[in-house]
Design a protein around this motif. Structure first.
Motif, mmCIF file in Angstrom:
data_model
loop_
_atom_site.group_PDB
_atom_site.id
_atom_site.type_symbol
_atom_site.label_atom_id
_atom_site.label_comp_id
_atom_site.label_asym_id
_atom_site.label_seq_id
_atom_site.Cartn_x
_atom_site.Cartn_y
_atom_site.Cartn_z
ATOM 1 N N GLU A 1 0.837 -1.209 0.000
ATOM 2 C CA GLU A 1 0.000 0.000 0.000
ATOM 3 C C GLU A 1 0.868 1.254 0.000
ATOM 4 O O GLU A 1 0.584 2.216 -0.707
ATOM 5 C CB GLU A 1 -0.940 -0.005 1.208
ATOM 6 N N ALA A 2 1.944 1.252 0.793
ATOM 7 C CA ALA A 2 2.846 2.407 0.838
ATOM 8 C C ALA A 2 3.534 2.604 -0.508
ATOM 9 O O ALA A 2 3.674 3.734 -0.988
ATOM 10 C CB ALA A 2 3.877 2.222 1.944
ATOM 11 N N ALA A 3 3.949 1.511 -1.134
ATOM 12 C CA ALA A 3 4.606 1.605 -2.445
ATOM 13 C C ALA A 3 3.637 2.126 -3.497
ATOM 14 O O ALA A 3 4.009 2.927 -4.361
ATOM 15 C CB ALA A 3 5.151 0.243 -2.855
ATOM 16 N N LYS A 4 2.387 1.703 -3.419
ATOM 17 C CA LYS A 4 1.383 2.157 -4.371
ATOM 18 C C LYS A 4 1.146 3.660 -4.221
ATOM 19 O O LYS A 4 1.077 4.384 -5.204
ATOM 20 C CB LYS A 4 0.080 1.396 -4.171
ATOM 21 N N LYS A 5 1.063 4.125 -2.976
ATOM 22 C CA LYS A 5 0.867 5.556 -2.729
ATOM 23 C C LYS A 5 2.062 6.355 -3.223
ATOM 24 O O LYS A 5 1.912 7.450 -3.744
ATOM 25 C CB LYS A 5 0.630 5.826 -1.247
ATOM 26 N N ALA A 6 3.271 5.814 -3.028
ATOM 27 C CA ALA A 6 4.484 6.523 -3.425
ATOM 28 C C ALA A 6 4.614 6.640 -4.936
ATOM 29 O O ALA A 6 5.222 7.577 -5.432
ATOM 30 C CB ALA A 6 5.710 5.813 -2.851
ATOM 31 N N THR A 7 4.037 5.710 -5.682
ATOM 32 C CA THR A 7 4.165 5.746 -7.144
ATOM 33 C C THR A 7 3.033 6.506 -7.817
ATOM 34 O O THR A 7 3.106 6.774 -9.007
ATOM 35 C CB THR A 7 4.210 4.324 -7.728
ATOM 36 N N GLN A 8 1.996 6.855 -7.070
ATOM 37 C CA GLN A 8 0.892 7.601 -7.663
ATOM 38 C C GLN A 8 1.257 9.079 -7.702
ATOM 39 O O GLN A 8 1.671 9.650 -6.698
ATOM 40 C CB GLN A 8 -0.394 7.422 -6.860
ATOM 41 N N PRO A 9 1.115 9.712 -8.865
ATOM 42 C CA PRO A 9 1.426 11.141 -8.940
ATOM 43 C C PRO A 9 0.378 11.932 -8.155
ATOM 44 O O PRO A 9 -0.778 11.534 -8.072
ATOM 45 C CB PRO A 9 1.344 11.449 -10.441
ATOM 46 N N PRO A 10 0.811 13.054 -7.565
ATOM 47 C CA PRO A 10 -0.163 13.871 -6.842
ATOM 48 C C PRO A 10 -1.181 14.455 -7.819
ATOM 49 O O PRO A 10 -0.870 14.728 -8.979
ATOM 50 C CB PRO A 10 0.682 14.966 -6.200
#
Length: 181
Positions: A131-140
């Protein structure tokens, strides 16, 4: 165990009794006439027959519905209480609550061996990392400069010229409207 005892142990006795001729019902080759889950549950009863000390069950829950899954879990709990060692091969995690130890293979090699609680903790850790990796790869999220915001203001009577004003053409509250005065 006798046939009836094995069926009861596998939580399949009532299912068999509800067949057209109960225990005397003829079943076609490969369980023809039964659902996949029914075949699997009857196969579990066959595994209990003879009072084994060790059972190896390969994907015993693959075709089970929720009721069948629950029956399997009750059967595994009863089997363990009798002191039978059960080796369970499965890909489904629902059955984990009735096992003591887990050995997980990945690409043919052991990548985990330990208690159920250790394995559940590992799964939770991996889920949080994913979940953390997914959030980190999503552009703002960016504001779209071409997007326009509109404000709908009710027409309080009048001409209905669509500008939200009184309809007189004079609208001092809207700085972008043209005034006749």
């Amino acid at each position: 165990l006798a046939v009836l005892d094995a069926a009861r142990m596998a939580q399949v006795h009532s299912l068999i009794q509800n067949l057209p001729q109960g225990y005397d019902t003829r079943i076609g080759p490969g369980g023809l006439g039964l659902s996949g889950g029914q075949r699997q549950r009857i196969g579990l009863a066959r595994a209990f027959y003879g009072n084994p000390q060790i059972m190896v069950l390969d994907e015993p829950n693959a075709n089970l519905d929720d009721d069948g899954e629950f029956a399997l879990q009750r059967a595994m709990t009863a089997t363990r209480a009798r002191g039978v060692t059960v080796i369970l091969i499965t890909q489904r995690k629902q059955i984990l609550n009735v096992v003591d130890k887990i050995l997980r293979l990945h690409t043919g090699k052991v990548d985990f061996h330990g208690s159920r609680d250790e394995f559940v903790a590992l799964l939770q850790k991996h889920r949080k990392q994913a979940e953390a990796a997914k959030k980190a790869t999503q552009p703002p999220a960016k504001a779209n400069p071409k997007a326009k915001a509109f404000l709908a203001v009710p027409d309080n009577g009048g001409g209905g010229d669509g500008d939200g004003g009184s309809g007189s053409g004079s609208n001092k509250s809207n700085p972008h409207s043209q005034s006749d005065a």
